[in-house]
Motif scaffolding. Sequence first.
Motif, PDB file in Angstrom:
ATOM      1  N   THR A  56      33.024   9.634  65.161  1.00 33.04           N
ATOM      2  CA  THR A  56      33.842   9.029  64.108  1.00 33.04           C
ATOM      3  C   THR A  56      35.150   8.513  64.698  1.00 33.04           C
ATOM      4  O   THR A  56      35.899   9.274  65.302  1.00 33.04           O
ATOM      5  N   GLN A 114      34.956  15.201  56.730  1.00 29.97           N
ATOM      6  CA  GLN A 114      34.747  13.760  56.715  1.00 29.97           C
ATOM      7  C   GLN A 114      35.609  13.089  55.641  1.00 29.97           C
ATOM      8  O   GLN A 114      35.192  12.147  54.987  1.00 29.97           O
ATOM      9  N   ARG A 120      34.500   8.205  56.542  1.00 33.42           N
ATOM     10  CA  ARG A 120      33.630   7.077  56.858  1.00 33.42           C
ATOM     11  C   ARG A 120      32.413   7.164  55.964  1.00 33.42           C
ATOM     12  O   ARG A 120      32.045   8.238  55.489  1.00 33.42           O
ATOM     13  N   ASP A 201      24.914   8.343  65.483  1.00 34.52           N
ATOM     14  CA  ASP A 201      25.187   7.789  64.163  1.00 34.52           C
ATOM     15  C   ASP A 201      23.960   7.769  63.263  1.00 34.52           C
ATOM     16  O   ASP A 201      24.086   7.684  62.055  1.00 34.52           O
TER      17      ASP A 201
END
Length: 206
Positions: A56, A114, A120, A201
């Motif tokens: 990230t 997160q 994200r 990812d």
Amino acid sequence: MAAEAEVAKARPDDVSVGVILGFPPEVAEELQRWRASFGDPLADVVPAHITLVTTTPTADWQATLAHVRRIAQSQQPFRITISGTGTFRPVSPVVFINVEDGFEHCVDLHAKLQQGPLHRDLPFAYHPHVTIAHDVAPESLDEAETVLKNYKASFPVASMGLYEHGADGIWQLREELDFGTQTDDDGGTRYADASTDADGDTAAAH
């Protein structure tokens, strides 16, 4: 303090980070041997772990550090049990060991981490897991899924590691953050780029 200031000064504005739960050495070493036996080239460079935050980018290192430290301080130790196998096929050529006890703790930590400087949008819902074979021959994936279907291990986790992805493709541990306490700075642990691993990812977000 001077050395830490120099490191901060040398760090670029935009960095990529990850947060993981590490395993006790005996469990990590056993899983590493299994992963190597399936022909996975990352077995020797990516220790067994559960990803909480996959790669990230962040534009504010200090805000990220404060954010992760705050969450670690509010988290109490908990028990992880990993058991049996699953797969992300056909979406990703990945076989993993399931997280049973501690699954919801991992999901909760991921949701908290997160946010803010690490916010994200992920392409898949987060699914905690332990990669045991990735991007190897289909028959090796089949073998991994079958051979470890009765595997089980249980252990406490009392910290999480904050890693930075360097320009050299190496993940470096910046801090091992103890749950419920102030951080225990522990730089220096390094492992190679796992961007092609299941914790990149794509698969880590499943």
